[in-house]
Motif scaffolding. Sequence first.
Motif, mmCIF file in Angstrom:
data_model
loop_
_atom_site.group_PDB
_atom_site.id
_atom_site.type_symbol
_atom_site.label_atom_id
_atom_site.label_comp_id
_atom_site.label_asym_id
_atom_site.label_seq_id
_atom_site.Cartn_x
_atom_site.Cartn_y
_atom_site.Cartn_z
ATOM 1 N N ARG A 17 43.384 27.127 31.852
ATOM 2 C CA ARG A 17 44.392 26.350 32.571
ATOM 3 C C ARG A 17 44.566 26.898 33.985
ATOM 4 N N SER A 18 45.242 26.108 34.818
ATOM 5 C CA SER A 18 45.434 26.532 36.200
ATOM 6 C C SER A 18 46.250 27.812 36.266
ATOM 7 N N GLU A 19 47.219 27.982 35.364
ATOM 8 C CA GLU A 19 48.040 29.190 35.399
ATOM 9 C C GLU A 19 47.281 30.428 34.926
ATOM 10 N N ASP A 20 46.064 30.248 34.409
ATOM 11 C CA ASP A 20 45.252 31.396 33.987
ATOM 12 C C ASP A 20 44.533 32.065 35.155
ATOM 13 N N ARG A 21 44.548 31.435 36.319
ATOM 14 C CA ARG A 21 43.889 32.062 37.461
ATOM 15 C C ARG A 21 44.615 33.353 37.820
ATOM 16 N N GLY A 22 43.877 34.303 38.392
ATOM 17 C CA GLY A 22 44.475 35.575 38.773
ATOM 18 C C GLY A 22 43.472 36.702 38.677
ATOM 19 N N ASN A 23 43.974 37.928 38.730
ATOM 20 C CA ASN A 23 43.134 39.125 38.694
ATOM 21 C C ASN A 23 43.198 39.770 37.318
ATOM 22 N N TYR A 24 42.037 40.062 36.770
ATOM 23 C CA TYR A 24 41.910 40.665 35.445
ATOM 24 C C TYR A 24 41.172 42.003 35.559
ATOM 25 N N TYR A 25 41.461 42.921 34.645
ATOM 26 C CA TYR A 25 40.681 44.150 34.542
ATOM 27 C C TYR A 25 40.732 44.635 33.093
ATOM 28 N N CYS A 26 39.821 45.522 32.742
ATOM 29 C CA CYS A 26 39.793 46.036 31.379
ATOM 30 C C CYS A 26 39.843 47.559 31.407
ATOM 31 N N LYS A 27 40.258 48.135 30.290
ATOM 32 C CA LYS A 27 40.281 49.582 30.118
ATOM 33 C C LYS A 27 39.372 49.938 28.954
ATOM 34 N N SER A 28 38.526 50.951 29.160
ATOM 35 C CA SER A 28 37.606 51.434 28.133
ATOM 36 C C SER A 28 38.055 52.834 27.730
ATOM 37 N N GLU A 29 38.118 53.110 26.426
ATOM 38 C CA GLU A 29 38.591 54.422 25.994
ATOM 39 C C GLU A 29 38.013 54.821 24.646
ATOM 40 N N ASN A 30 37.817 56.133 24.487
ATOM 41 C CA ASN A 30 37.532 56.764 23.194
ATOM 42 C C ASN A 30 38.244 58.111 23.187
ATOM 43 N N GLN A 31 37.959 58.963 22.182
ATOM 44 C CA GLN A 31 38.713 60.210 22.057
ATOM 45 C C GLN A 31 38.415 61.210 23.165
ATOM 46 N N PHE A 32 37.402 60.925 23.982
ATOM 47 C CA PHE A 32 37.055 61.866 25.036
ATOM 48 C C PHE A 32 37.517 61.404 26.415
ATOM 49 N N GLY A 33 38.167 60.258 26.491
ATOM 50 C CA GLY A 33 38.681 59.820 27.785
ATOM 51 C C GLY A 33 38.868 58.318 27.861
ATOM 52 N N GLN A 34 39.378 57.880 28.998
ATOM 53 C CA GLN A 34 39.570 56.457 29.254
ATOM 54 C C GLN A 34 39.412 56.191 30.748
ATOM 55 N N ILE A 35 39.068 54.945 31.076
ATOM 56 C CA ILE A 35 38.868 54.575 32.475
ATOM 57 C C ILE A 35 39.062 53.076 32.615
ATOM 58 N N LYS A 36 39.606 52.661 33.765
ATOM 59 C CA LYS A 36 39.846 51.241 34.045
ATOM 60 C C LYS A 36 38.726 50.693 34.920
ATOM 61 N N SER A 37 38.439 49.428 34.715
ATOM 62 C CA SER A 37 37.418 48.755 35.520
ATOM 63 C C SER A 37 37.996 48.349 36.867
#
Length: 534
Positions: A286-306
């Motif tokens: 939908r039109s309201e779905d436009r915008g900025n997206y990002y993901c976060k990846s993580e396991n027991q040794f760390g995490q980081i954002k895209s």
Amino acid sequence: MSVIQGQIGWRVTYTSTQICAVKGSTVNIPCSYTYPSWWEGSDTRVERTFWFTELNSGEPVDLTTVSEYSGRVQYHCENKDCTLRISDLRERDSAVYKFRFITNRFRGKYTGYPGVTLSVTDRFSCAVRGHEDSPSPSVYGPKLPSVSVSPSAEIVEGSSVTLTCSSDANPAAKYTWYKEKPVIKYLSEGPQLVFSSIQSSDSGQYSCKAENKLGEKTSQYKFINVKYGPKLPSVSVSPSAEIVEGSSVTLTCSSDANPAANYTWYKENQTLLQGPEGRYYFSSIRSEDRGNYYCKSENQFGQIKSSSLSVDVQYGPKLPSVSVSPSAEIVEGSSVTLTCSSDANPAANYTWYKENEDSPKASGQIFTITDFRAEHSGNYYCVAQNRRGSQNSTLHLIVVADHHISGSSLLIAAGPISVVLLAVLSLSVFLWIRKRRASRDSSGPDNREQCVPDPSEPEEQADLQYATIHVSNSQADPLYSNIRAAPPLRHREQQEAVEYAAVSFNSGSTAPRTRGRDTGEDPDALYSTVNKTR
């Protein structure tokens, strides 16, 4: 004993694989070799032949270049036979000797394995003539090497790790380290391979080779599994072309991690989805779905954002909103600005129309009428359009009376006001005529032509209402006037100050008609033009 080593036409044949010789004597180690004369679409020719016992950085070292064999080694090679002659033998000459030949082809290099084991000892342990015999039990080649890893527990990226290779051999073996996959890669020499800060790229299979002059052995593979937190995730959107409202869209997040990472999708800090798949799916975006997206990846040794992923959804214009300025009453002759706006992607183009007119009045979001007149009144609508669709909205404009402008045309419910005004006017004139007749009948014939009532008749005058009436003759539009009731008469002094209306009746023409019986005019008729007498 004849030994043949080779594959697919490439081979080396050793007359014997073990030779015992006496210290200080001379020994001959013969071999023969063969190769395909035509290989990989081209002629093959031998460019170099030599013997070796050891490697340097994974490459065989020609005996004629080794200082301890200087002046004691000779090659006798002809007709695909090559014999190694070593004179003045020494005990340290005990080793495994291999023959190697190199051709003009890029991959045309070949070494004969397992080679010939030479054991050099004193004259009491081996036949003087140097015929075949078993080597001395105190001298032997390496046994199968073993590899150990420290620490033996889980290996985490950034930690210090040591691999150790060991093999039973006499004389003591030399060690060479290799990484096996994706290709065999020489690493270093020595019994230990040390990683001061091991990295994720160091994961893989390792082996070591132990060798001395009597032989060589290569260990089994040792797999090193380095655990590490997620690397910077990569994000993508599918389809990668223009995204249209209503279509299906998939966002994908992936990150190198060991063990595998879990993923969380966000839209401008709002959590959307968590799970191991790393995908977020819009079945009908939908039109309201436009915008900025990002993901976060993580396991027991760390995490980081895209990094941020911008999702642009294209759609046709929404219902436009229209406004007028000034928003109060619109006065004839004033400037009027109409504004149209619509949510659309890509941005909409705007066109203004007036109802029942085919040609557009203006283009652009703003339409200005600088001198608003009566004929400008009506319904206006704007059309918002882009390549995804169009929408329109209507605005109704009317003019209100400006009491400071004489004869202005009004377009606000003009019909009903005219009827009421004429009814009031007709009633006033009718009442006046009745009073006039009554006065004429009572006063005699001399008073019938009198148009203005006699102020000496208080009984009749006390009941009359007087009005100041002005009607413009200048327009054909419906008539409007300002009607103001006169105050009631309370005593005779007030009557003397009253202004009386002289009413003349006109025909349809502009010339006034003569009043009286001679004209044949009906004194009860109602005419539309009323003039005030000053």
